[in-house]
Design a protein around this motif. Structure first.
Motif, PDB file in Angstrom:
ATOM      1  N   SER A   1      39.508  35.437  39.577  1.00  0.00           N
ATOM      2  CA  SER A   1      39.213  36.833  39.856  1.00  0.00           C
ATOM      3  C   SER A   1      40.504  37.639  39.911  1.00  0.00           C
ATOM      4  N   ALA A   2      40.362  38.947  39.702  1.00  0.00           N
ATOM      5  CA  ALA A   2      41.535  39.816  39.715  1.00  0.00           C
ATOM      6  C   ALA A   2      41.226  41.124  40.416  1.00  0.00           C
ATOM      7  N   ALA A   3      42.186  41.581  41.190  1.00  0.00           N
ATOM      8  CA  ALA A   3      42.180  42.957  41.680  1.00  0.00           C
ATOM      9  C   ALA A   3      42.971  43.737  40.642  1.00  0.00           C
TER      10      ALA A   3
ATOM     11  N   ILE B   1      46.468  41.501  40.294  1.00  0.00           N
ATOM     12  CA  ILE B   1      46.625  40.422  41.267  1.00  0.00           C
ATOM     13  C   ILE B   1      45.489  39.452  40.991  1.00  0.00           C
ATOM     14  N   ILE B   2      45.826  38.217  40.624  1.00  0.00           N
ATOM     15  CA  ILE B   2      44.780  37.267  40.255  1.00  0.00           C
ATOM     16  C   ILE B   2      44.812  36.051  41.172  1.00  0.00           C
ATOM     17  N   GLY B   3      43.672  35.380  41.258  1.00  0.00           N
ATOM     18  CA  GLY B   3      43.590  34.212  42.114  1.00  0.00           C
ATOM     19  C   GLY B   3      42.421  33.327  41.752  1.00  0.00           C
TER      20      GLY B   3
ATOM     21  N   ALA C   1      50.603  39.251  39.532  1.00  0.00           N
ATOM     22  CA  ALA C   1      50.996  38.429  40.672  1.00  0.00           C
ATOM     23  C   ALA C   1      49.813  37.557  41.069  1.00  0.00           C
ATOM     24  N   MET C   2      50.098  36.436  41.707  1.00  0.00           N
ATOM     25  CA  MET C   2      49.048  35.543  42.179  1.00  0.00           C
ATOM     26  C   MET C   2      48.809  35.727  43.666  1.00  0.00           C
ATOM     27  N   SER C   3      47.554  35.517  44.063  1.00  0.00           N
ATOM     28  CA  SER C   3      47.188  35.585  45.477  1.00  0.00           C
ATOM     29  C   SER C   3      46.415  34.324  45.842  1.00  0.00           C
TER      30      SER C   3
ATOM     31  N   GLU D   1      40.204  38.651  49.534  1.00  0.00           N
ATOM     32  CA  GLU D   1      40.705  39.651  50.489  1.00  0.00           C
ATOM     33  C   GLU D   1      41.351  40.809  49.728  1.00  0.00           C
ATOM     34  N   SER D   2      42.114  40.477  48.670  1.00  0.00           N
ATOM     35  CA  SER D   2      42.715  41.516  47.830  1.00  0.00           C
ATOM     36  C   SER D   2      41.642  42.358  47.167  1.00  0.00           C
TER      37      SER D   2
END
Length: 308
Positions: free
Chosen positions: A122-124, A146-148, A173-175, A180-181
């Motif tokens: 998923s990505a913000a 921001i992906i994770g 960037a990775m989370s 939460e992001s």
């Protein structure tokens, strides 16, 4: 790497163009006049008023073109999530990674149900872009992803995808807590998107109108309450953070307003209805969000009535 762009609109088309320019084999899924324009003249990206690039590639409405894709950027509107995902699943490509860049926090549940938790990232997505005319996407301001991973087994793959995106000049960037992001981002969307769509006001007009601003602040508090009750620890300070971000987007017409103005289906469920229903489930009252939700449903249903 072969990459499929499921929904080559303002978001998918933008990121797909950068990946294509970086040398990847990119297939763009689109439809209508936008698709025809890209087939004829390629896809043009205009950034910050004067920077321009045009890429040529595979533009299609045939999902079978995704058959051997290693990565699929999932960028369709939320109402189309399940149908599109099921079509991709039916291709039998069980190795592709699905990265959702969609609005909301409910699409992940659908994608996990269809593809499994380990295959879904998923990505913000932070981008201000729109289709200026068929075949042309205009983007202004800073772009960031921001992906994770949604399962620990997906973390190594997530790092690989982040590297691919960064190498294509997409700031990524990775989370380790991606949801939460996503909730922090959806807080802004749930606050301003439905209200803008209903009132037809820009973000700045909402901020400057006393009554609209009060409604926006109430919606923000309700979504915060739902998030916290749902196990997403967002503090009260996020209300101030959300409205400070809005100050930098005063002239912006949120995507739901753009959809309404163009007669397109709005993301009512993902950016409004989800929080009403999750609130009921968690015993959190959401009266302001409920009012926006019911009014938007009535408006959209009216738009689809066949006139005799």
């Amino acid at each position: 790497m072969k990459i499929g762009i499921a929904g080559a609109g303002a978001v998918g088309g933008y990121f797909g163009a950068y990946l294509k320019q970086a040398g990847h084999d990119v297939v763009f899924l689109a439809r209508g006049k936008h698709l025809e324009a890209m087939k004829q003249s390629g896809l043009t990206i205009i950034e910050n008023h004067d920077e321009r690039m045009t890429i040529h590639g595979v533009f299609t409405e045939d999902l079978s073109s995704f058959l051997d894709a290693s990565l699929i950027l999932f960028c369709v509107k939320s109402p189309d999530t399940r149908a599109t995902a099921e079509q991709i699943k039916s291709l039998g490509n069980d190795d592709s990674i699905i990265l959702t860049l969609q609005n909301g926090v409910d699409n992940e549940e659908i994608l996990i149900d269809i593809f499994g938790e380990e295959r879904v990232l998923s990505a913000a997505t932070y981008i201000s872009s729109h289709v200026e005319k068929p075949g042309v996407i205009k983007q202004e301001g800073v772009v960031k992803l921001i992906i994770g991973a949604l399962h620990e087994a997906g973390v190594p793959t997530c790092q690989q995808i982040a590297d691919v995106l960064n190498e294509a000049n997409i700031d990524t960037a990775m989370s380790d807590s991606i949801m939460e992001s996503k909730w922090k981002k959806v807080l802004w969307n749930a606050t301003f998107n439905p209200l803008a769509a209903l009132s037809q006001a820009t973000v700045g007009e909402i901020l400057d109108d006393e009554e609209l601003r009060m409604t926006a602040e109430q919606v923000c508090r309700e979504v915060l309450a739902v998030a916290n009750k749902n196990g997403i620890p967002l503090g009260e300070k996020m209300l101030d953070v959300t409205f400070k971000k809005a100050e930098f987007a005063r002239g912006h017409k949120p995507s739901m307003l753009q959809d309404r103005l163009h007669g397109k289906q709005m993301e009512i469920e993902s950016l409004s209805g989800y929080f009403v229903k999750k609130g009921r489930e968690l015993s959190v009252e959401t009266p302001a969000t409920q009012a926006l939700y019911s009014n938007l449903l009535f408006i959209e249903n009216g738009q689809h009535v066949v006139k005799r």
